[in-house]
Design a protein around this motif. Sequence first.
Motif, short mmCIF file in Angstrom:
data_model
loop_
_atom_site.label_atom_id
_atom_site.label_comp_id
_atom_site.label_asym_id
_atom_site.label_seq_id
_atom_site.Cartn_x
_atom_site.Cartn_y
_atom_site.Cartn_z
N PRO A 102 -74.73 -16.58 -73.64
CA PRO A 102 -76.01 -16.16 -73.08
C PRO A 102 -77.19 -17.06 -73.41
O PRO A 102 -78.23 -16.96 -72.79
CB PRO A 102 -76.22 -14.79 -73.71
N ASP A 103 -77.03 -17.93 -74.40
CA ASP A 103 -78.21 -18.66 -74.88
C ASP A 103 -78.13 -20.17 -74.61
O ASP A 103 -78.93 -20.71 -73.84
CB ASP A 103 -78.38 -18.40 -76.39
N ASP A 158 -68.09 -15.25 -83.43
CA ASP A 158 -68.08 -13.80 -83.67
C ASP A 158 -67.41 -13.07 -82.50
O ASP A 158 -67.61 -13.43 -81.34
CB ASP A 158 -69.52 -13.28 -83.80
N THR A 193 -67.36 -3.38 -78.08
CA THR A 193 -68.51 -2.51 -77.85
C THR A 193 -68.05 -1.06 -78.02
O THR A 193 -66.84 -0.79 -78.06
CB THR A 193 -69.05 -2.70 -76.41
N PRO A 194 -68.99 -0.10 -78.10
CA PRO A 194 -68.59 1.31 -78.22
C PRO A 194 -67.66 1.75 -77.08
O PRO A 194 -66.84 2.64 -77.27
CB PRO A 194 -69.93 2.05 -78.16
N GLU A 195 -67.78 1.10 -75.93
CA GLU A 195 -66.91 1.47 -74.80
C GLU A 195 -65.58 0.73 -74.84
O GLU A 195 -64.77 0.85 -73.92
CB GLU A 195 -67.63 1.20 -73.49
N THR A 252 -66.00 -8.43 -76.81
CA THR A 252 -66.94 -9.54 -76.59
C THR A 252 -66.65 -10.60 -77.64
O THR A 252 -66.37 -10.27 -78.79
CB THR A 252 -68.41 -9.10 -76.72
N TYR A 271 -67.65 -14.89 -78.72
CA TYR A 271 -68.45 -16.07 -78.45
C TYR A 271 -67.67 -17.29 -78.94
O TYR A 271 -66.73 -17.17 -79.73
CB TYR A 271 -69.82 -15.95 -79.12
N ALA A 301 -79.31 -12.99 -72.49
CA ALA A 301 -80.21 -13.06 -73.65
C ALA A 301 -81.62 -12.71 -73.21
O ALA A 301 -82.00 -12.97 -72.07
CB ALA A 301 -80.17 -14.46 -74.26
N GLU A 330 -74.90 -2.22 -72.12
CA GLU A 330 -74.26 -1.27 -73.03
C GLU A 330 -74.81 -1.42 -74.45
O GLU A 330 -74.97 -0.44 -75.17
CB GLU A 330 -72.73 -1.49 -73.04
N LEU A 331 -75.09 -2.65 -74.83
CA LEU A 331 -75.43 -2.92 -76.23
C LEU A 331 -76.49 -4.02 -76.31
O LEU A 331 -76.49 -4.94 -75.49
CB LEU A 331 -74.15 -3.42 -76.92
N GLN A 338 -78.27 -6.53 -79.38
CA GLN A 338 -78.23 -6.94 -80.79
C GLN A 338 -79.18 -8.12 -81.02
O GLN A 338 -79.41 -8.91 -80.11
CB GLN A 338 -76.82 -7.37 -81.20
N HIS A 341 -79.67 -11.67 -82.37
CA HIS A 341 -78.81 -12.82 -82.67
C HIS A 341 -79.66 -14.07 -82.89
O HIS A 341 -80.81 -14.13 -82.48
CB HIS A 341 -77.87 -13.10 -81.48
N ARG A 391 -74.80 -16.09 -84.18
CA ARG A 391 -74.40 -15.07 -85.14
C ARG A 391 -75.41 -13.92 -85.07
O ARG A 391 -76.58 -14.11 -84.74
CB ARG A 391 -74.33 -15.64 -86.55
N ARG A 392 -74.89 -12.76 -85.42
CA ARG A 392 -75.74 -11.57 -85.42
C ARG A 392 -76.59 -11.55 -86.67
O ARG A 392 -76.12 -11.94 -87.75
CB ARG A 392 -74.86 -10.32 -85.36
N HIS A 418 -82.73 -14.53 -80.40
CA HIS A 418 -82.77 -13.85 -79.12
C HIS A 418 -82.18 -12.46 -79.26
O HIS A 418 -81.48 -12.18 -80.24
CB HIS A 418 -82.01 -14.65 -78.04
N MET A 450 -79.39 -10.31 -77.87
CA MET A 450 -78.16 -10.43 -77.10
C MET A 450 -77.92 -9.13 -76.37
O MET A 450 -77.84 -8.06 -77.00
CB MET A 450 -77.00 -10.71 -78.06
N ILE A 505 -75.40 -7.09 -74.07
CA ILE A 505 -73.96 -7.14 -73.86
C ILE A 505 -73.52 -6.12 -72.82
O ILE A 505 -73.94 -4.95 -72.86
CB ILE A 505 -73.23 -6.88 -75.21
#
Lengths: 201, 134
Positions: free
Chosen positions: A70-71, A151, A155-157, A161, A163, B36, B60-61, B63, B65, B77-78, B98, B100, B102
Amino acid sequence: MKKDFRLNETLFPVISTVLLILAGCRKLPVIGDVSDIDVSLLNQNSAKVSFFSDFKGKIVVMSFIYTNCPDICPLITNNFRRLQDTLKLKNIRGIKLILLSFDPNRDTPGALKEYADTRELDLSNWEFLTGSRTDIDTILSKMDVRYFPGDSSYTPEGKLTYYITHTDKAVLIDKWGRIRNSYRASTLNVNEVIDDIRKLE
Amino acid sequence: MIWFVIALILGHQHINRGIEIENAFVRPAKMGMTAAMYFQVINRTDKPDTLYAAYADVFELAQIHESYMKNGMMGMRRVKFVVVPPKSTFEFKPGGYHIMLINARKNLVKGDKVNVELWFKRAGKLDINAKVQD
């Protein structure tokens, strides 16, 4: 004495300028060779692409992404878009742009197409490539690009995921499949790449 | 009416008890993918504040990062929280910190909006309306 002084005063900037021009015009060294790679990949339209033979005769700028990144990878993609736009503005034609996926499990041709469509990219001279893990690794190895899983979590569902930690690199390949320069892709200096392309034309 | 006028004046700024969020945007994403979010946190107070959680309506999520470079390799990394020092601006920016996001619930293209909650220890909940842009 006064005349000599004037001569030096005149010659110094001239010599400096000539040296700078020569330095700018110096040929790019060959730092790698991918011409002997013979693997079959798929592009975003699911069309078969033979790497490297399909690109012989073209100058190629190539980098490496995965679409769930994503980044950093959107930065790389945007830099390639800026490069494409600048090439158009400067009327430099025939340059091929390639983004190869690190993540063939998720980056199917359809996923690559969606990634490009979402960003409204002009794919007229730009291809997103994927393939088997083995074939991708063959290319990455030749280009000194490394990656390893980063990492991961559910997810809860229950959606997995993960990276990928990877080399941040773009390469410039000449018409004969020789790597002539490499750059940091996420902070790509578009003008530097274009200056290098001009040295290869 | 007064609140409407204030909202117009504030424009893209989101303010709560001395914490302001500016220039929030989210990268485009297809359904099921990650994206992001970036923004600036301005802490106008004389005390530090801590961002410790985020939620987004169409993911859904969410975080916190950070991206990092080590030995020429880029990774993410988180991080559990980010402290914004007093009288300072902390930037969540491409290639750095950022949010993240998800598992997108729907396709997000340029021009769409994403509602995000940012939770601070002192300022509490800030509701952000981030635009989707590339």
